[in-house]
Design an enzyme around this catalytic site. Structure first.
Site, mmCIF file in Angstrom:
data_model
loop_
_atom_site.group_PDB
_atom_site.id
_atom_site.type_symbol
_atom_site.label_atom_id
_atom_site.label_comp_id
_atom_site.label_asym_id
_atom_site.label_seq_id
_atom_site.Cartn_x
_atom_site.Cartn_y
_atom_site.Cartn_z
ATOM 1 N N TYR A 145 0.940 -1.179 -0.128
ATOM 2 C CA TYR A 145 -0.041 0.029 -0.052
ATOM 3 C C TYR A 145 0.812 1.338 0.128
ATOM 4 O O TYR A 145 0.583 2.192 -0.838
ATOM 5 C CB TYR A 145 -1.187 -0.032 1.148
ATOM 6 C CG TYR A 145 -1.705 1.133 1.290
ATOM 7 C CD1 TYR A 145 -3.086 1.204 0.388
ATOM 8 C CD2 TYR A 145 -1.851 2.164 2.542
ATOM 9 C CE1 TYR A 145 -4.028 2.315 0.692
ATOM 10 C CE2 TYR A 145 -2.405 3.065 2.440
ATOM 11 C CZ TYR A 145 -3.722 3.469 1.895
ATOM 12 O OH TYR A 145 -4.590 4.252 1.849
ATOM 13 N N LYS A 149 1.242 4.482 -2.970
ATOM 14 C CA LYS A 149 0.990 5.613 -2.475
ATOM 15 C C LYS A 149 1.973 6.660 -2.576
ATOM 16 O O LYS A 149 1.919 7.815 -3.084
ATOM 17 C CB LYS A 149 0.311 5.675 -1.003
ATOM 18 C CG LYS A 149 -1.072 5.062 -1.076
ATOM 19 C CD LYS A 149 -2.059 5.661 -1.706
ATOM 20 C CE LYS A 149 -3.489 5.079 -1.515
ATOM 21 N NZ LYS A 149 -4.466 5.737 -2.239
HETATM 22 P P1 NAD Z 1 -13.295 2.836 0.598
HETATM 23 O O1 NAD Z 1 -12.739 1.489 0.557
HETATM 24 O O2 NAD Z 1 -14.288 3.216 1.767
HETATM 25 O O3 NAD Z 1 -13.737 3.319 -0.785
HETATM 26 C C1 NAD Z 1 -12.973 2.913 -1.837
HETATM 27 C C2 NAD Z 1 -13.947 2.948 -3.208
HETATM 28 O O4 NAD Z 1 -13.054 2.770 -4.149
HETATM 29 C C3 NAD Z 1 -14.888 1.902 -3.166
HETATM 30 O O5 NAD Z 1 -16.187 2.379 -3.198
HETATM 31 C C4 NAD Z 1 -14.614 0.896 -3.892
HETATM 32 O O6 NAD Z 1 -15.556 0.073 -4.658
HETATM 33 C C5 NAD Z 1 -13.729 1.694 -5.000
HETATM 34 N N1 NAD Z 1 -12.730 0.932 -5.851
HETATM 35 C C6 NAD Z 1 -11.991 -0.021 -5.510
HETATM 36 N N2 NAD Z 1 -11.441 -0.627 -6.838
HETATM 37 C C7 NAD Z 1 -11.828 0.158 -7.706
HETATM 38 C C8 NAD Z 1 -11.543 0.020 -9.070
HETATM 39 N N3 NAD Z 1 -10.557 -0.875 -9.408
HETATM 40 N N4 NAD Z 1 -12.097 0.987 -9.890
HETATM 41 C C9 NAD Z 1 -12.992 1.770 -9.436
HETATM 42 N N5 NAD Z 1 -13.401 2.014 -8.048
HETATM 43 C C10 NAD Z 1 -12.598 1.201 -7.087
HETATM 44 O O7 NAD Z 1 -11.807 3.734 0.847
HETATM 45 P P2 NAD Z 1 -11.777 4.965 1.456
HETATM 46 O O8 NAD Z 1 -11.523 4.751 3.077
HETATM 47 O O9 NAD Z 1 -12.893 5.811 1.184
HETATM 48 O O10 NAD Z 1 -10.575 5.864 1.022
HETATM 49 C C11 NAD Z 1 -10.465 6.412 -0.145
HETATM 50 C C12 NAD Z 1 -9.177 6.789 -0.630
HETATM 51 O O11 NAD Z 1 -8.412 7.517 0.264
HETATM 52 C C13 NAD Z 1 -8.192 5.830 -0.835
HETATM 53 O O12 NAD Z 1 -7.280 6.162 -2.148
HETATM 54 C C14 NAD Z 1 -7.495 5.405 0.336
HETATM 55 O O13 NAD Z 1 -6.242 4.831 -0.084
HETATM 56 C C15 NAD Z 1 -7.263 6.892 0.794
HETATM 57 N N6 NAD Z 1 -7.162 6.917 2.359
HETATM 58 C C16 NAD Z 1 -8.115 6.407 2.991
HETATM 59 C C17 NAD Z 1 -7.651 6.510 4.487
HETATM 60 C C18 NAD Z 1 -8.662 5.959 5.575
HETATM 61 O O14 NAD Z 1 -8.344 5.874 6.651
HETATM 62 N N7 NAD Z 1 -9.951 5.825 5.001
HETATM 63 C C19 NAD Z 1 -6.589 6.984 4.965
HETATM 64 C C20 NAD Z 1 -5.358 7.361 3.827
HETATM 65 C C21 NAD Z 1 -5.847 7.313 2.496
#
Ligand code: NAD
Length: 240
Positions: A145, A149
């Site tokens: 991951y 990133k």
């Molecule tokens: P989440 O898992 O709740 O949502 C991710 C969404 O991406 C889902 O709806 C999923 O269906 C969609 N997805 C996955 N693979 C896909 C693909 N191949 N094509 C299209 N859609 C796809 O995640 P989140 O927590 O809302 O995270 C959103 C972003 O923020 C991500 O990039 C994540 O890495 C980043 N992020 C999140 C956190 C956290 O703590 N939540 C922290 C740091 C970074």
């Protein structure tokens, strides 16, 4: 005239809130997600101005087909879709490594590259990529991951340099410990939540709204002289 925004991974979590904020900011939003039924439900909840599509960001044909349905090039693209693949590197199956790189890093590349050409011809716009504090510093068992990133952070800089002359600004948001989406289940445990909050200088977990506000700022003309940057939205975590 209403401008379009594309938000990937918009079915749930942070992406759904970004889509909602973008509609409130006046965009017509193309909400893209691999989970078609879920993004349809989310778009219906957000209401007028949010148009769902089933799109796999890791599949160039899928992205091209969705891009071709847009009535005009977007002014804002948010590469939010992402997956987590945790595990010690010695034991991590190659397929897990490859899927993290494929969706997070290659997916960001495919979506941005597909849309940047038409955006440039239409006068430019802004791209905001979602990284993570894990892309800025190592964390236990987060090798795949983190690498994906960290790649997004550097890719953002290259896109910003190459596409500045097209009038496209490209920036990155690096969320910290966010109580939403993929991390929701972790923080359901009150003790885990207390310990993690204690590690954050601002003494709270972040919200999807904290991230969406930063994304919309970087996408707006208020950030019109900002490009190639990564903004950590982490309550000070990465500096502590
Ligand atoms: P989440 O898992 O709740 O949502 C991710 C969404 O991406 C889902 O709806 C999923 O269906 C969609 N997805 C996955 N693979 C896909 C693909 N191949 N094509 C299209 N859609 C796809 O995640 P989140 O927590 O809302 O995270 C959103 C972003 O923020 C991500 O990039 C994540 O890495 C980043 N992020 C999140 C956190 C956290 O703590 N939540 C922290 C740091 C970074």
């Amino acid at each position: 005239m209403t401008e379009w925004a594309v938000v990937t991974g918009a079915a749930q979590g942070i992406g759904a809130v970004i889509a909602e904020f973008a509609v409130k900011a006046g965009y017509r939003v193309a909400a893209w997600d691999i989970d078609g039924p879920a993004v349809e439900r989310t778009a219906a909840e957000i209401g007028d101005g949010c148009v769902p599509s089933a799109v796999d960001v890791a599949d160039e044909e899928s992205v091209r087909a969705a891009a071709a349905l847009l009535p005009e090039p977007p002014r804002l693209v948010v590469n939010n879709a992402g997956i987590v693949r945790f595990g010690p590197l010695l034991d991590l199956p190659l397929a897990e490594w490859e899927s993290a790189l494929r969706v997070n890093l290659t997916g960001t590349f495919i979506v941005a590259r597909t849309l940047a050409g038409p955006m440039g011809k239409a006068g430019g716009g802004a791209i905001v990529n979602l990284a993570s504090v894990n892309g800025l510093a190592a964390a236990p068992h987060a090798g795949a991951y983190s690498a994906s990133k960290a790649g997004i952070v550097r890719l953002t800089e290259h896109m910003a340099m190459e596409w500045a002359r097209l009038g496209i600004r490209v920036n990155c948001v690096a969320p910290g410990l966010i109580h939403a989406g993929m991390s929701d289940a972790i923080y359901a445990d009150a003790e885990v939540r207390r310990v993690r909050e204690g590690a954050v200088p601002l003494a709270r977990l972040g919200s999807a709204e904290d991230i969406a506000a930063a994304v919309l700022f970087l996408g707006s003309e208020k950030a019109g002289y900002v490009t190639g940057q990564t903004l950590a939205v982490d309550g000070g975590l990465i500096k502590s």
